[in-house]
Design a protein around this motif. Structure first.
Motif, short mmCIF file in Angstrom:
data_model
loop_
_atom_site.label_atom_id
_atom_site.label_comp_id
_atom_site.label_asym_id
_atom_site.label_seq_id
_atom_site.Cartn_x
_atom_site.Cartn_y
_atom_site.Cartn_z
N UNK A 1 0.85 -1.18 0.00
CA UNK A 1 0.00 0.00 0.00
C UNK A 1 0.90 1.24 0.00
N UNK A 2 0.55 2.23 -0.83
CA UNK A 2 1.35 3.45 -0.88
C UNK A 2 1.19 4.25 0.40
N UNK A 3 2.25 4.94 0.78
CA UNK A 3 2.24 5.78 1.97
C UNK A 3 3.18 6.96 1.73
N UNK A 4 2.75 7.89 0.88
CA UNK A 4 3.58 9.03 0.53
C UNK A 4 4.79 8.59 -0.28
N UNK A 5 5.97 8.95 0.20
CA UNK A 5 7.22 8.58 -0.50
C UNK A 5 7.66 7.16 -0.18
N UNK A 6 6.89 6.47 0.65
CA UNK A 6 7.20 5.10 1.04
C UNK A 6 6.07 4.17 0.60
N UNK B 1 7.22 -12.84 6.99
CA UNK B 1 8.16 -11.95 7.64
C UNK B 1 9.48 -11.89 6.91
N UNK B 2 10.55 -11.68 7.64
CA UNK B 2 11.87 -11.56 7.06
C UNK B 2 12.58 -10.35 7.62
N UNK B 3 13.76 -10.05 7.09
CA UNK B 3 14.59 -8.97 7.58
C UNK B 3 13.86 -7.62 7.51
N UNK B 4 13.69 -7.00 8.65
CA UNK B 4 13.06 -5.68 8.70
C UNK B 4 11.55 -5.70 8.75
N UNK B 5 10.92 -6.87 8.62
CA UNK B 5 9.46 -6.96 8.70
C UNK B 5 9.03 -7.09 10.16
N UNK B 6 7.94 -6.44 10.51
CA UNK B 6 7.40 -6.46 11.86
C UNK B 6 6.04 -7.14 11.81
N UNK B 7 5.79 -8.04 12.76
CA UNK B 7 4.49 -8.73 12.78
C UNK B 7 3.41 -7.75 13.23
N UNK B 8 2.36 -7.62 12.41
CA UNK B 8 1.25 -6.72 12.72
C UNK B 8 -0.02 -7.49 13.04
N UNK B 9 -0.05 -8.77 12.73
CA UNK B 9 -1.15 -9.68 13.05
C UNK B 9 -0.63 -11.09 12.83
N UNK B 10 -1.36 -12.09 13.30
CA UNK B 10 -0.94 -13.47 13.08
C UNK B 10 -0.78 -13.72 11.59
N UNK B 11 0.43 -14.12 11.18
CA UNK B 11 0.68 -14.44 9.79
C UNK B 11 0.70 -13.24 8.85
N UNK B 12 0.89 -12.04 9.40
CA UNK B 12 0.94 -10.83 8.57
C UNK B 12 2.06 -9.93 9.09
N UNK B 13 3.02 -9.65 8.21
CA UNK B 13 4.18 -8.85 8.56
C UNK B 13 4.26 -7.65 7.62
N UNK B 14 4.81 -6.54 8.13
CA UNK B 14 4.86 -5.31 7.35
C UNK B 14 6.25 -4.69 7.44
N UNK B 15 6.64 -4.09 6.33
CA UNK B 15 7.89 -3.33 6.29
C UNK B 15 7.69 -2.15 5.35
N UNK B 16 8.18 -0.98 5.75
CA UNK B 16 8.14 0.19 4.89
C UNK B 16 9.44 0.35 4.13
N UNK B 17 9.34 0.70 2.86
CA UNK B 17 10.53 0.97 2.05
C UNK B 17 10.29 2.23 1.22
N UNK B 18 11.35 2.99 0.94
CA UNK B 18 11.19 4.14 0.05
C UNK B 18 10.77 3.67 -1.35
N UNK B 19 9.88 4.41 -1.97
CA UNK B 19 9.35 4.01 -3.27
C UNK B 19 10.47 3.87 -4.31
N UNK B 20 11.54 4.63 -4.15
CA UNK B 20 12.66 4.57 -5.08
C UNK B 20 13.43 3.25 -5.05
N UNK B 21 13.26 2.47 -3.99
CA UNK B 21 13.93 1.16 -3.89
C UNK B 21 13.17 0.05 -4.61
N UNK B 22 11.95 0.32 -5.03
CA UNK B 22 11.13 -0.72 -5.65
C UNK B 22 11.58 -0.98 -7.08
N UNK B 23 11.48 -2.23 -7.48
CA UNK B 23 11.75 -2.61 -8.87
C UNK B 23 10.51 -2.38 -9.74
N UNK B 24 9.33 -2.47 -9.12
CA UNK B 24 8.08 -2.25 -9.83
C UNK B 24 6.99 -1.98 -8.81
#
Length: 121
Positions: A18-23, A31-54
């Motif tokens: 989901x978009x969140x401004x510049x992130x 989960x994985x490196x930098x992901x935080x658990x927000x609910x059972x079986x659901x992890x979230x991580x914010x990244x700058x939009x410029x780091x995305x491949x698509x």
């Protein structure tokens, strides 16, 4: 797989997002490196939009009883469909449920749904 929403490709993997401004918020079931658990079986991580491949929006389209629909979800052998033909008379004749003003949905047997394909927006 029935996808309906934003997808981001980051470090070679695709994530619901989901978009969140510049992130962009990436969501993962494992989960994985930098992901935080927000609910059972659901992890979230914010990244700058410029780091995305698509980054894109995808919907799953299909045909049921000769009419165009989006596939919103699945439960067992049933698919939740949203009519995209824009004709209320057709929606009523198909027995669709009014969901919102001009929006009609229905649970349909998956075996009756054809031409299932993703559309990238």
């Amino acid at each position: 797989m029935m996808r309906d929403g934003y997808i981001a490709r980051w470090k070679g993997a695709e994530y619901d997002s989901s978009p969140d401004g510049a992130h962009v918020r990436l969501y993962s079931p494992t989960g994985g490196d930098g992901f935080v658990e927000v609910a059972d079986g659901r992890y979230r991580r914010g990244v700058p939009i410029g780091e995305l491949e698509d980054f894109f929006y995808v919907r799953t389209a299909a045909t049921w009883r000769g009419e165009p629909f989006f596939v919103l979800g699945a439960s067992g052998e049933w698919l939740r469909l949203e009519y995209r033909g824009g004709r209320s008379d057709v929606a009523r004749s198909l027995g669709l449920e009014p969901y919102d003003n001009g929006v009609y949905q229905i649970w349909a047997p998956a075996e009756e749904v054809t031409d299932i394909a993703e559309q990238y927006l």
